[in-house]
Design a protein around this motif. Structure first.
Motif, PDB file in Angstrom:
ATOM      1  N   THR A 158      76.694 -55.464  22.987  1.00  0.00           N
ATOM      2  CA  THR A 158      76.408 -55.788  24.412  1.00  0.00           C
ATOM      3  C   THR A 158      76.607 -57.518  24.612  1.00  0.00           C
ATOM      4  OG1 THR A 158      74.069 -56.370  23.583  1.00  0.00           O
ATOM      5  CG2 THR A 158      74.394 -54.007  24.253  1.00  0.00           C
ATOM      6  N   TYR A 159      76.489 -57.630  26.042  1.00  0.00           N
ATOM      7  CA  TYR A 159      76.736 -59.209  26.280  1.00  0.00           C
ATOM      8  C   TYR A 159      78.046 -59.247  26.633  1.00  0.00           C
ATOM      9  CZ  TYR A 159      71.888 -59.493  24.610  1.00  0.00           C
ATOM     10  OH  TYR A 159      70.688 -59.327  24.550  1.00  0.00           O
ATOM     11  N   PHE A 160      79.125 -58.458  26.417  1.00  0.00           N
ATOM     12  CA  PHE A 160      80.500 -58.712  26.926  1.00  0.00           C
ATOM     13  C   PHE A 160      80.484 -59.311  28.266  1.00  0.00           C
ATOM     14  CE2 PHE A 160      80.677 -55.088  24.184  1.00  0.00           C
ATOM     15  CZ  PHE A 160      81.597 -55.592  23.076  1.00  0.00           C
ATOM     16  N   ALA A 161      81.373 -60.566  28.159  1.00  0.00           N
ATOM     17  CA  ALA A 161      81.388 -61.031  29.272  1.00  0.00           C
ATOM     18  C   ALA A 161      80.230 -61.863  29.881  1.00  0.00           C
ATOM     19  CB  ALA A 161      82.266 -60.787  30.522  1.00  0.00           C
ATOM     20  N   LEU A 162      79.164 -61.889  28.928  1.00  0.00           N
ATOM     21  CA  LEU A 162      78.026 -62.642  29.308  1.00  0.00           C
ATOM     22  C   LEU A 162      77.205 -61.779  30.170  1.00  0.00           C
ATOM     23  CD1 LEU A 162      78.521 -66.258  29.421  1.00  0.00           C
ATOM     24  CD2 LEU A 162      77.657 -65.187  27.243  1.00  0.00           C
ATOM     25  N   ASN A 163      77.370 -60.298  30.129  1.00  0.00           N
ATOM     26  CA  ASN A 163      76.736 -59.465  31.015  1.00  0.00           C
ATOM     27  C   ASN A 163      75.015 -59.407  30.604  1.00  0.00           C
ATOM     28  OD1 ASN A 163      76.435 -57.355  32.837  1.00  0.00           O
ATOM     29  ND2 ASN A 163      76.480 -55.800  31.173  1.00  0.00           N
ATOM     30  N   ASN A 164      74.408 -59.435  31.340  1.00  0.00           N
ATOM     31  CA  ASN A 164      72.606 -59.508  31.169  1.00  0.00           C
ATOM     32  C   ASN A 164      72.353 -60.959  30.370  1.00  0.00           C
ATOM     33  OD1 ASN A 164      72.369 -57.156  32.466  1.00  0.00           O
ATOM     34  ND2 ASN A 164      73.025 -55.957  30.497  1.00  0.00           N
ATOM     35  N   VAL A 165      73.075 -61.981  30.623  1.00  0.00           N
ATOM     36  CA  VAL A 165      72.843 -63.220  30.090  1.00  0.00           C
ATOM     37  C   VAL A 165      72.730 -64.233  31.110  1.00  0.00           C
ATOM     38  CG1 VAL A 165      73.312 -65.092  28.518  1.00  0.00           C
ATOM     39  CG2 VAL A 165      73.944 -62.729  27.842  1.00  0.00           C
ATOM     40  N   PRO A 166      71.529 -64.967  31.221  1.00  0.00           N
ATOM     41  CA  PRO A 166      70.483 -65.099  30.365  1.00  0.00           C
ATOM     42  C   PRO A 166      69.376 -64.032  30.557  1.00  0.00           C
ATOM     43  CG  PRO A 166      70.184 -66.466  32.387  1.00  0.00           C
ATOM     44  CD  PRO A 166      71.637 -65.956  32.495  1.00  0.00           C
TER      45      PRO A 166
END
Length: 468
Positions: free
Chosen positions: A88-96
């Protein structure tokens, strides 16, 4: 510090920790400047522009690959946690989110782009520029992040913070990356250099080495000091938070561990430097500045794994043996006709491997608990064999060493071989003699080089005309 903080106090604590992490990330990024200077000074003048450009490429290509894929493979997790790779978190998806924020990403990014820089040094002065683009993207976007997941994600199978069970009841301790960063980069560089073969003229017809000195010792020394400066973000910064108090004491917290890690790092590098100075003096008969610089860096590489979990005196021990590991591997490399202009495989690979073993021997239980459990009382942890901690940690360190060597070998080895078979890896003999600066980048880095190497330029132009 109170166990329950008010919202205002919590925000202040988070702010201080974020500032510390960002400052550490900036220090680690400064190491790119150190790498660039070290690399430029270690190659011949006719290749200076090329090696500087590859350092820039490592940063910009690594940034995109780590953003798009690398961070996800390293730290991504979902309800079906995978001990091998994140998802998960590809291309900072759902980060932060509650686990990671942008400052954490930036800190990890600074580590990721350093790995490709290590590998670039091993294949300097004879590699097509397009090959740098390919291996840099693949290394920083996939190969390195997988190893990060193993060691630094709470779901990794080697992680000492694993929530799914510790390997040998311990997990492997690689606090700032002797294995994760340096061994990965060193082994990748080893395969690249082996597939390409030595530079033209590096060994004579009888297999004897022919010196190919770097063109600027000043840049090497300045680069070494910049790397030393950056290592204070690399090692102590890996605590990630500075405002963490240890509950069993009234005056200790991560701030004391951070200070100790900085001292241990300095002692290891300094010891390795002085041992290399006298060791090489005995072997070659003179005081060699460049060898000392690499010795210092070898000490830093080795201590990177255990900087947070060993006493200062152990840092001296680490640096002493790191120097002899580097000296011995350099002698072996010449005997085997292995050519690495930056000694990257020997320095980062060999000393990184020693650093993992060293941690398994000398890690102190109290410091292990501080680093991985914030000093909580009642916690039992495996620690160094020579400190009375049994074989659990040492076994995990050995497993990490072989796992990294195996993983990087089965990924980067075939990549370099495919590039070689497609004739995308090594430049031609004529281009190498003329120099990469003129054959690939339109001109030399220095006016003096262009004037003194006019013959090479003329020969190269003639060759190009004949081919057309």
């Amino acid at each position: 510090m109170d166990s329950v903080l008010s919202p205002w106090q919590q925000s202040v604590e988070d702010c201080i920790n974020t500032i510390y992490l960002l400052f550490s990330a900036y220090l680690v990024f400064i190491m790119q400047l150190g790498f660039a200077m070290l690399c430029a000074g270690s190659v011949r003048a006719k290749n200076a522009m090329n090696i500087m450009l590859t350092n820039v490429v490592d940063a910009v290509v690594g940034s995109l690959s780590f953003y798009l894929f690398g961070f996800a493979f390293a730290f991504g997790s979902d309800f079906t946690t995978n001990p091998f790779i994140g998802s998960t978190y590809f291309a900072l998806n759902n980060v932060p989110n509650s686990s990671y924020d942008y400052s954490f990403f930036l800190f990890q990014w600074a580590f990721a782009i350093a790995v490709a820089g290590i590998t670039s040094g091993s294949i300097a002065e004879r590699t097509q520029f397009s090959a740098y683009l390919v291996f840099s993207f693949f290394l920083s976007g996939f190969v390195y992040p997988v190893v990060v997941h193993w060691l630094w994600s709470t779901h990794g199978w080697l992680s000492p913070s694993s929530t799914t069970g510790l390997l040998f009841g311990s997990g492997a301790i690689d606090f700032a990356g002797s294995g994760v960063v340096h061994l990965v980069g060193g082994v990748a560089g080893l395969w690249g250099s082996l597939v390409e073969g030595p530079r033209v003229g590096r060994f004579d017809a009888f297999g004897h080495p022919v010196p190919m000195r770097g063109h600027n010792a000043t840049l090497v020394v300045l680069g070494t000091f910049l790397l030393w400066f950056g290592w204070f973000g690399f090692n102590p910064g890996s605590f990630e938070k500075i405002l963490v108090a240890y509950p069993t004491t009234t005056d200790q917290g991560n701030w004391t561990g951070i200070g100790r890690a900085a001292v241990v790092t300095t002692l290891s590098g300094s010891t390795a430097g002085i041992v290399t100075l006298f060791g090489r003096r005995l072997l070659v008969g003179h005081w060699n500045t460049l060898d000392v610089c690499n010795g210092v860096l070898g000490g830093f590489v080795a201590i990177t794994s255990g900087c947070a979990v060993v006493e200062p005196w152990a840092g001296v021990v680490c640096g002493f043996f790191a120097a002899w590991v580097l000296i011995g591997l350099n002698i072996l490399a010449l005997k085997l006709q292995y050519d690495d202009p930056l000694e990257a495989a020997q320095l980062h690979g060999g000393c990184g491997a020693w650093g993992l073993i060293f941690t398994g021997l000398f890690a102190k239980e109290e410091f292990v608990i501080q680093a991985y459990d914030s000093g909580k009382s009642g916690v039992v942890r495996s620690y160094g064999v020579l400190m009375g901690g049994g074989w659990g940690l040492f076994g995990a360190q050995v497993v990490e060493l072989f796992a990294i060597v195996g993983w990087v070998s089965v990924t980067m080895g075939p990549l370099f071989y495919i590039l070689h078979k497609l004739r995308l890896l090594r430049i031609t003999v004529d281009e190498e003699v003329a120099g990469l600066d003129i054959s690939s980048h339109g001109g030399y880095a220095y006016t003096q080089t262009e004037e003194s190497n006019g013959r090479f330029y003329t020969d190269y132009v003639r060759m190009q005309n004949e081919q057309s």
